[in-house]
Enzyme design. Structure first.
Site, PDB file in Angstrom:
ATOM      1  N   GLY A  29       0.868  -1.164   0.000  1.00 31.40           N
ATOM      2  CA  GLY A  29       0.000   0.000   0.000  1.00 31.40           C
ATOM      3  C   GLY A  29       0.904   1.213   0.000  1.00 31.40           C
ATOM      4  N   ASP A  30       0.498   2.296  -0.619  1.00 27.14           N
ATOM      5  CA  ASP A  30       1.452   3.360  -0.923  1.00 27.14           C
ATOM      6  C   ASP A  30       2.190   3.898   0.297  1.00 27.14           C
ATOM      7  OD1 ASP A  30      -0.866   4.702   0.004  1.00 27.14           O
ATOM      8  OD2 ASP A  30      -0.550   6.407  -1.319  1.00 27.14           O
ATOM      9  N   ASN A  33       4.427   1.183   1.753  1.00 34.39           N
ATOM     10  CA  ASN A  33       5.604   1.000   0.899  1.00 34.39           C
ATOM     11  C   ASN A  33       6.679   2.035   1.211  1.00 34.39           C
ATOM     12  OD1 ASN A  33       3.961  -0.887  -0.353  1.00 34.39           O
ATOM     13  ND2 ASN A  33       3.621   0.341  -2.185  1.00 34.39           N
ATOM     14  N   TYR A  88      -5.737  -5.945  -3.884  1.00 35.20           N
ATOM     15  CA  TYR A  88      -5.585  -5.469  -5.245  1.00 35.20           C
ATOM     16  C   TYR A  88      -4.715  -6.421  -6.059  1.00 35.20           C
ATOM     17  CZ  TYR A  88      -0.853  -3.550  -4.317  1.00 35.20           C
ATOM     18  OH  TYR A  88       0.474  -3.391  -4.005  1.00 35.20           O
ATOM     19  N   ARG A 103     -11.749  -3.089  -2.313  1.00 43.21           N
ATOM     20  CA  ARG A 103     -11.422  -2.376  -1.067  1.00 43.21           C
ATOM     21  C   ARG A 103     -12.606  -1.606  -0.490  1.00 43.21           C
ATOM     22  NH1 ARG A 103      -7.319   1.887  -3.587  1.00 43.21           N
ATOM     23  NH2 ARG A 103      -6.337   1.739  -1.532  1.00 43.21           N
ATOM     24  N   ARG A 167      -5.637   9.307  -7.314  1.00 42.96           N
ATOM     25  CA  ARG A 167      -6.311   8.196  -7.976  1.00 42.96           C
ATOM     26  C   ARG A 167      -7.774   8.604  -8.150  1.00 42.96           C
ATOM     27  NH1 ARG A 167      -1.877   7.593  -8.700  1.00 42.96           N
ATOM     28  NH2 ARG A 167      -0.479   5.862  -8.198  1.00 42.96           N
ATOM     29  N   LYS A 225       7.815  14.951  -8.778  1.00 44.23           N
ATOM     30  CA  LYS A 225       8.309  13.799  -9.528  1.00 44.23           C
ATOM     31  C   LYS A 225       7.685  13.803 -10.925  1.00 44.23           C
ATOM     32  CE  LYS A 225       6.548  11.526  -6.216  1.00 44.23           C
ATOM     33  NZ  LYS A 225       5.965  10.436  -5.370  1.00 44.23           N
ATOM     34  N   ALA A 256       7.387   2.692  -7.614  1.00 42.34           N
ATOM     35  CA  ALA A 256       8.514   3.579  -7.921  1.00 42.34           C
ATOM     36  C   ALA A 256       8.431   4.880  -7.123  1.00 42.34           C
ATOM     37  CB  ALA A 256       8.552   3.881  -9.421  1.00 42.34           C
ATOM     38  N   ASP A 258       6.582   5.508  -4.444  1.00 40.39           N
ATOM     39  CA  ASP A 258       6.591   5.235  -3.003  1.00 40.39           C
ATOM     40  C   ASP A 258       8.005   5.027  -2.496  1.00 40.39           C
ATOM     41  OD1 ASP A 258       3.818   5.183  -3.334  1.00 40.39           O
ATOM     42  OD2 ASP A 258       3.748   2.991  -3.433  1.00 40.39           O
TER      43      ASP A 258
END
Length: 298
Positions: A29-30, A33, A88, A103, A167, A225, A256, A258
């Site tokens: 999970g973000d 992570n 997921y 979820r 999201r 980013k 990537a 995260d």
């Protein structure tokens, strides 16, 4: 003196592709992570903890054990007998990924339902990290609880780091998304926007436009980013562009951003050197995208 980083978010059951058409189970999970990679880069006098909610079922027990084995405390995790973790599945097209989610009734949607618990956990933190996904899964009332606790922690000197990680499918409307992201950014010390997300959600023409908008919300420091492109930062009062080294053969871009955030934070929290922190984030993300799944052992 010991210091404490607390991440606020959802950990889920992750299913990724394996050989022979099988699926590999893990947990990710973000926010979790990023904590994984921050823990790997921080010295032992830093503690790292995860504020979330899970069930009391065997899968939840396995998830908590997995998180704690990574050196991340689950003391702030709420255990809710009537709920289960979300799940997921990762779909790969070359190295690019997409996701399918289950979820809607996950326990983590209740992570901010107890305002006293929030204030206690955040009040003991030196650094708090959260994401737009954290915000998107909460009810309006729980969003208010979270914003109030963040404001109180920030006023007491806590460093708040925020990745908008937009999201759109998780939000009830574009207007709610934009208002909530802006409100949270106004409470943040450092924001990690991704330009492609910002361009789609806010219509930003350039990374510089994203940086200026987040500065306008009140974020003191911003790291924009942009995938394989340059990283644009406003750190320590100065704006600087940092080239991103190319990666010859990426296999899976899951995690990537995260991993960049986690490694950046681990470096920046120790020495406040922006260039060194960006380099740490880039190096970590470059290694992660050469493996399948969001989490690797460094």
């Amino acid at each position: 003196m010991a210091r404490k980083l607390v991440g606020i978010g959802e950990c889920m059951v992750e299913l990724s592709q394996a050989e022979g058409g099988l699926m590999r189970k893990s947990f990710a999970g973000d926010v979790f992570n990023s904590l994984w990679y921050a823990r790997a880069g921080l010295p032992e006098d830093w503690s790292v903890a995860f504020l979330s909610a899970v069930g009391t079922d065997p899968t939840s027990d396995e998830m908590v054990s997995f998180i704690e084995e990574a050196g991340i405390s689950c003391d702030p995790v709420r255990r809710l007998p009537q709920h289960r973790p979300g799940l997921y599945m990762i779909h790969l097209d070359g190295a690019e990924r997409s996701f399918s989610y289950w979820r809607d009734t996950s326990a983590a949607r209740q992570l901010a339902a107890d305002p006293a618990h929030l204030e206690t956990v955040l009040g003991a933190a030196d650094v708090v990290y959260l994401s737009g996904i954290t915000l998107a899964i909460l009810s309006d009332a729980d969003l208010e609880h979270l914003h109030a606790a963040l404001a109180k922690a920030r006023a007491a000197g806590c460093f708040v780091a925020f990745d908008p990680n937009i999201r759109p499918a998780l939000w009830r409307s574009p207007e709610h998304l934009r208002a909530t992201i802006g409100k949270t950014a106004s409470l943040a010390s450092l924001v990690f926007p991704s330009f492609d997300d910002e361009q789609a959600a806010f219509g930003d023409a350039t990374p510089q436009a994203s940086l200026e908008r987040y500065r306008g919300y009140g974020a003191e420091q911003v790291v924009v980013k942009n995938g394989a492109q340059d990283v644009l930062c406003h750190l320590g009062g100065e704006t600087q562009l940092y080239p991103t080294p190319s990666v010859a053969a990426p296999v899976d871009t899951t995690g990537a951003g995260d991993s960049f955030n986690g490694a950046f934070l681990a470096s920046f929290l120790q020495n406040s050197d922006g260039a060194q922190a960006v380099q740490a984030g880039q190096a970590c993300a470059a290694e992660v995208i050469c493996h399948h799944g969001a989490l690797i052992r460094l």
